[in-house]
Design an enzyme around this catalytic site. Structure first.
Site, PDB file in Angstrom:
ATOM      1  N   THR A   1       0.859  -1.183   0.000  1.00 28.06           N
ATOM      2  CA  THR A   1       0.000   0.000   0.000  1.00 28.06           C
ATOM      3  C   THR A   1       0.893   1.230   0.000  1.00 28.06           C
ATOM      4  O   THR A   1       2.043   1.172   0.421  1.00 28.06           O
ATOM      5  CB  THR A   1      -0.875   0.039   1.256  1.00 28.06           C
ATOM      6  OG1 THR A   1      -0.019   0.063   2.396  1.00 28.06           O
ATOM      7  CG2 THR A   1      -1.763  -1.179   1.320  1.00 28.06           C
TER       8      THR A   1
ATOM      9  N   GLU B   1      -5.703  -3.349  -1.500  1.00 27.24           N
ATOM     10  CA  GLU B   1      -6.198  -4.488  -0.714  1.00 27.24           C
ATOM     11  C   GLU B   1      -7.328  -5.239  -1.410  1.00 27.24           C
ATOM     12  O   GLU B   1      -7.711  -6.332  -0.984  1.00 27.24           O
ATOM     13  CB  GLU B   1      -6.688  -3.992   0.657  1.00 27.24           C
ATOM     14  CG  GLU B   1      -5.589  -3.474   1.574  1.00 27.24           C
ATOM     15  CD  GLU B   1      -5.279  -1.987   1.368  1.00 27.24           C
ATOM     16  OE1 GLU B   1      -5.627  -1.443   0.287  1.00 27.24           O
ATOM     17  OE2 GLU B   1      -4.702  -1.384   2.279  1.00 27.24           O
TER      18      GLU B   1
ATOM     19  N   TRP C   1     -20.196  16.235   9.744  1.00 27.60           N
ATOM     20  CA  TRP C   1     -19.091  15.889   8.866  1.00 27.60           C
ATOM     21  C   TRP C   1     -19.138  16.723   7.590  1.00 27.60           C
ATOM     22  O   TRP C   1     -20.195  16.894   6.977  1.00 27.60           O
ATOM     23  CB  TRP C   1     -19.152  14.399   8.486  1.00 27.60           C
ATOM     24  CG  TRP C   1     -18.730  13.484   9.609  1.00 27.60           C
ATOM     25  CD1 TRP C   1     -18.264  13.846  10.840  1.00 27.60           C
ATOM     26  CD2 TRP C   1     -18.747  12.057   9.591  1.00 27.60           C
ATOM     27  NE1 TRP C   1     -17.978  12.745  11.591  1.00 27.60           N
ATOM     28  CE2 TRP C   1     -18.271  11.623  10.853  1.00 27.60           C
ATOM     29  CE3 TRP C   1     -19.110  11.101   8.648  1.00 27.60           C
ATOM     30  CZ2 TRP C   1     -18.148  10.272  11.184  1.00 27.60           C
ATOM     31  CZ3 TRP C   1     -18.989   9.761   8.972  1.00 27.60           C
ATOM     32  CH2 TRP C   1     -18.507   9.353  10.233  1.00 27.60           C
TER      33      TRP C   1
ATOM     34  N   LYS D   1     -14.473  17.147  10.694  1.00 27.81           N
ATOM     35  CA  LYS D   1     -15.516  17.026  11.713  1.00 27.81           C
ATOM     36  C   LYS D   1     -15.735  18.402  12.339  1.00 27.81           C
ATOM     37  O   LYS D   1     -14.969  18.839  13.179  1.00 27.81           O
ATOM     38  CB  LYS D   1     -15.117  16.018  12.784  1.00 27.81           C
ATOM     39  CG  LYS D   1     -15.119  14.570  12.296  1.00 27.81           C
ATOM     40  CD  LYS D   1     -13.748  13.933  12.450  1.00 27.81           C
ATOM     41  CE  LYS D   1     -13.649  12.631  11.670  1.00 27.81           C
ATOM     42  NZ  LYS D   1     -12.247  12.298  11.339  1.00 27.81           N
TER      43      LYS D   1
END
Lengths: 544, 544
Positions: free
Chosen positions: A181, A326, A441, A436
C-alpha cells in the site's frame, strides 16, 4: 468430482497468447517518438525464456522477485514469467522514497530486482541496505555504468535461454503477486495476491462489471504496472486477446494522443490527473478520429466537471471505478442501469457519474456506523465502508494491521462513503480526511469537486485544520490559472451557488503553485497538513 | 491465507439482487398479449420464500429437484432457490419423449418436480413410472384438474412461507445443477454442474469473451432455461443487474418483436432457427427503433447468409457462440480481433462470422487426428475437437460414457472441427454426421450452409448414405419456398458456384416439407437417416 479440477492460475491466463492470439500486438512507446512492437507469440516465447532464466538465477523456489519499472513489454514478461515459475512478482513503486523502498524490499525479502536503466540510480542509492537481493537485472540491451557490481543484462540472459517451458502445476491458493500500500498512514503494508484471486480479478476486469474489454479492443493502461497489478488490465488483455499499448511513462500529451490515434486505442484507464493533463492537447488537435470508446478512471474521484467536459467536447464517456491495493484492486464500477437510458445527460452525471460504483459479482460492500449498525443508502448518510470478496485480502503480509479486519470477515477500507437509493455509493472521504465540524461531517472531496469546477481553478485540495470551537474547520488549498482573478469571497460565493451551506464553507484559502502528489499520484494531504499546520502556532489558526 | 476464502457459489451470484439491483425489472410474457413484471427485490423475497418451502417439503438435504417448465419468473426463482438450499436443480427438457423423461427422472432419482400447468399432462402420462418423485408442484395460482393426486400449488406454498433465509455456507465444489444431454446417440447422460463451475461460467458469460452484458442491458434469453442453464444468461443477469425479459415460450414472432421494442432489449440469444423465424416479422414492421445491439447465436452453426441478412437489413450483428451441455455450455465465442476492424463486411463474415469462436480464458481446445497428433490450424484440415477447463465436466453422472474422457484430462466432444490461421475454429460436423467419401471427408454442415443461402431454399439437411463404391455419399434433404422452381441440377450448379468440387456434390436430393427437429431444436438427422435408408433396399440407393 463432476467438474474438471482446473487450478485458476496465471498459466490459464497465458494459455491462449500463443495459440489463438499469436498475431495480436503489444506496442510500447520507448520515447515520445519511438515505439517497440511485437506479437503475443513473441511475448510468449520471451516469457518462457525468462522462466528458464529465473530458474537458473539461484533463487529459492517461491522467491519474491521485484520489478522497479515503468510500463513496457519487458515488465509484462516479468508479470507472467515470475508467477508461472511459482515465484512471487513484487512490483515496486518507482516513485517511492529511498527510505520506503529499503523498508519494503527488506520487509518482503526480495531476492532479485528487475529494473529499467533510468531507475538504476534509485537502486544505487540503496544498494548497500537491501542485503536479501542477490541479483539486479537491467531490462535493456546494454547496461549502464553503475556503482552496483554485477548488474546483469536482461537481453543477454534471455538470448541464452530456451523458449520452451513445461506448464507448472500451481495450486490456485499459492501466492502470485505482492504489492505494498502507498502508506499514507504509517509504514507501507504488503498485500499478497494468490493465483486464484489474480485469475478471478482479471476475469471480472474484462467484464462489464469491470472495465469491459476483450479481443476486439486495444487497451492503454496509463495506470502504472506498479500500482496494484495495473488494475488487472494486462492480465485480462493477455487472457482475452486484447491488443496492448503502453504509453511512454512520463506523460507527454502529444505522444499520448499519437498513440490513441495510431494504435486505435479503444479503452484507456488511469487516475483523474492524467485526463486533466490531456485535455488541452486533445482540444488543440481539432477534429479527431479517435477509436476510444471509454475511459476508466480510478484512484480518486474524477471531478464531475471533467466528466462533463470529456462528454461534451470529445464524446468520450469517463466511467469511474473504485478499489484499493487491498481489493486487487477493482471492486466496483459506475455504469448506468438499463432503466436510466433515457435520463438527461446532467441527471445521469449526478446519479452515476458522481458515483464510485456498484460491486462486481462476488464482491460485497457494507456501510456501517461506528457502532456497526447499517447506514441507510439514502444519498446523504455517511458510513464507514467495509468490503469483502474472493479478491479482497484477509490479512496483510506478516499479519500487520490486524485491526483492519473484522472477526466476521470484512476489510475496513478506512473510507467514509455515501450510498445512493439507486444502489451506487461514492467515497465521501478518507476517514482521516473528513472534516468534523461541530459534530457534523464535511466532505473534503465534495468541496474539492466543486472548487475544481469553478472557472479559473486548476486544482484544489481541502484539509481539516484544528479549531478550538468547532474541533475542525476546512482549509482550501487552491491552484489558479495564471490569468485568474479569484479571491476567498468569490470562492465562497461559488460554493454557495453549488449548494454548500455556510457552515460548510472553508474559513480560509491558501493559493499555492501546485498540489503535492503521493507516489501513486493522489493529492498528498499529509504534506499540506504538515505545511499549513506548522505555519501557524497551534490554536492560533482561526485567528488569522 | 492472504486472500479471503470466499466460496464461489450461487449465493455470491444472488448477493446484489436485493441490495444494489432491487429496482431492476424481470418481465415475463405470460401470453402473446400479457406480461408479468416485478423487480429483483421481489424476486429475491420470493426466492427466499421458496427456499423455506423447499426445506419443508420433506426432501433429502442434497435432493435433486426437477423443473419441467418454460422460461418465466417462477422458473428463475427455482434456478436460485434450489441450489441456495444445497439441493440440485435438475432442468428437464419439456420437449423430450415420455420414454426419455422416465429414464432421466429415474436415473437422477428426482424427489420433486416443479412444472407449469400446460405441462401437467406430460407428467400425467408418466406419473406411475417415476417412483422417486414425492412432490409435484404446479407453478401457478390455480392448479388444474389432474389424474395425479396431491398436486401442490406453488403460490399457495409461497404465500405461507417466510421471506427471510440465512445465507447457507455451501462449499464451491458441491453440486448445484444437473442437465442431461439431448442424447442423439444412446441414452441421455447427466452433466452435473458445481457451484464453482456455475459462478465461473456466469462470470465469463457476462464478459466479452462470452456474451458481454451487464447492468446497462436488458437480456432476452430465447434459449430455454431447460437447455444447459440457459447458457448462463440468467445467472449472469442476476449477478450483474441486467434486466431480464422472458418471451412467451411458443415463438409468436409478433409478440416477440413487441418485447424487443417495449422492453428495449439490448441482447438476445438463441438457436439459429429462432432468428430465421423472426426475419419476416421484423421486415414487415418497416423502420424499427430497436435497442438490440447484438444477437448471440448458438446450438448450431448460423448460416452465413442469415448473418449477412441481419447485418444488411436490420443492422444487427449475429455473433456465434459454441458450447455443449458438457461445457456448461459457453466455451467459445466468435468476435473479431482488433486487427480486423478495417476488414470489409464480407471478409469479416468469412473470417469470423463463419467461425464458432476462440475459447474463453480458462477453456482450452485442441484439434487432434485419430492418432492423437495435433492437426494444423490452416483453415482446411479437420480434426477431432477436444476441450478442457474449469466449467467442463470430468465425468457423466454415474460414470457413464467414460470413453468421452482422455486419461490426461480432455473431454472428447464428438465434433470434427477446422482451425483457422486466425486462431478461430468452426465445427465441420458431428463426427457421425461427416460424410466419408472415398477416403475424403465432406462436411454436411458446409453443404447445408451453401444450400440455405440459395434463393428459394428454406432449409436443408445433408446426411450420409451408404455407398458400395465410395463408402458414403451425401444426400440433400431440401425444404423449398412454395413458389420456388428448383431441381437437382440447379442445386448442383449453385453448389459449384460456391466452390464445392464435383465429388463433394450430393448425388441425390429429397424435397421434403420440413426438416425434423430434436428436442433442443437441432436438425434431427437420425430421423432423416432412418427414413431415407429404409426407403431404399440396402445397396440399392445409388441405382436411383
Amino acid at each position: 468430482m463432476s467438474m474438471m479440477d482446473v487450478d485458476l492460475n496465471t498459466w490459464r491466463l497465458l494459455a491462449h497468447a500463443d495459440t489463438h492470439f499469436s498475431d495480436v500486438e503489444i506496442v510500447t512507446q520507448t520515447s515520445p517518438t519511438t515505439t517497440h512492437r511485437y506479437s503475443f507469440g513473441d511475448f510468449t516465447k520471451r516469457s518462457k525464456k525468462l522462466m528458464n532464466v529465473l530458474d537458473g538465477l539461484g533463487l529459492t523456489e517461491n522467491a519474491k522477485v521485484a520489478t522497479l519499472s515503468w510500463n513496457n513489454y519487458r515488465h509484462l514478461e516479468c508479470y507472467f514469467a515470475i508467477p508461472c515459475t511459482g515465484r512471487i512478482l513484487h512490483t515496486l513503486n518507482a516513485r517511492l522514497s529511498s527510505e520506503d523502498l529499503i523498508f519494503i524490499i527488506n520487509d518482503a525479502k526480495d531476492e532479485a530486482i528487475f529494473t529499467t536503466p533510468d531507475l538504476v540510480p534509485v537502486l544505487e542509492a540503496i544498494a548497500e541496505q537491501i542485503p536479501t537481493v542477490k541479483k539486479i537485472i537491467v531490462m535493456d540491451d546494454v547496461i549502464p555504468q553503475s556503482s552496483i557490481e554485477g548488474l546483469e543484462s536482461y537481453e543477454e540472459l534471455l538470448s541464452n535461454a530456451l523458449d520452451e517451458y513445461d506448464e507448472k502445476p500451481i495450486p490456485e491458493r499459492q501466492a502470485a503477486g505482492l504489492c505494498y500500500t502507498s502508506g499514507t498512514t504509517g509504514r507501507p503494508k504488503g498485500a499478497l495476491y494468490t493465483h486464484r484471486s489474480t485469475y478471478l480479478h482479471a476475469l471480472n476486469a474484462a467484464s462489464p462489471s469491470g472495465m469491459c474489454f476483450g479481443i476486439s479492443d486495444c487497451i492503454l493502461p496509463v495506470v502504472p504496472m506498479f500500482h496494484a497489478s495495473a488494475w488487472g488490465m494486462v492480465h485480462a488483455a493477455i487472457a482475452t486477446g486484447a491488443k496492448i499499448a503502453f504509453a511512454y511513462p512520463h506523460l507527454h500529451p502529444s505522444s499520448f494522443v499519437d498513440l490513441l490515434i495510431n494504435e486505435e486505442v479503444t479503452l484507456a484507464a488511469g487516475v483523474p490527473t492524467v485526463w486533466i493533463g490531456l485535455e488541452e492537447e486533445l482540444r488543440s488537435r481539432g477534429e479527431l478520429k479517435l477509436s476510444l470508446r471509454e475511459i476508466v478512471c480510478g484512484g480518486s474521484q474524477p471531478p464531475k466537471a471533467l466528466i462533463a467536459r470529456y462528454r461534451d467536447n470529445f464524446n468520450i464517456p469517463i466511467v469511474q471505478a473504485w478499489g484499493m491495493t487491498e481489493t486487487s484492486p477493482l471492486a466496483t464500477v459506475a455504469r448506468p442501469k438499463h432503466s436510466m437510458r433515457h435520463l438527461g445527460a446532467d441527471e445521469l452525471l449526478e446519479r452515476v457519474g458522481g458515483q464510485a460504483g456498484i460491486p462486481a459479482p462476488g464482491i460485497d460492500v457494507a456501510l456501517r456506523d461506528d457502532e456497526w449498525s447499517q447506514v441507510d443508502w439514502d444519498g446523504t448518510s455517511m458510513g464507514n465502508l467495509y468490503v469483502r470478496g474472493p479478491w479482497v485480502i484477509s490479512a496483510y503480509l506478516h499479519e500487520r494491521g490486524a485491526d483492519s479486519f473484522t472477526e466476521d470477515g470484512w476489510f475496513k477500507t478506512g473510507d467514509v462513503a455515501i450510498g445512493s437509493p439507486d444502489g451506487y455509493f461514492v467515497i465521501a472521504d478518507r476517514t482521516k480526511d473528513l472534516i468534523k465540524s461541530g459534530g457534523e461531517w464535511i466532505s473534503s472531496v465534495d468541496l474539492e469537486g466543486a472548487l475544481m469546477a469553478m472557472p479559473g481553478v486548476v486544482e484544489a485540495a481541502v484539509i481539516a485544520m484544528p479549531d478550538d470551537k468547532w474541533q475542525e474547520r476546512p482549509l482550501a488549498c487552491v491552484v489558479l490559472d495564471k490569468d485568474a482573478t479569484i479571491d476567498i469571497e468569490s470562492i465562497k460565493a461559488h460554493l454557495e451557488t453549488q449548494g454548500f451551506a455556510k457552515w460548510q464553507l472553508p474559513d480560509k484559502v491558501e493559493f499555492i503553485d501546485q498540489v503535492p502528489r503521493t507516489s501513486v499520484g493522489k493529492f498528498d494531504k499529509k504534506t499540506l497538513r504538515a505545511k499549513f499546520t506548522s505555519q501557524d502556532e497551534p490554536g492560533s489558526y482561526n485567528k488569522n
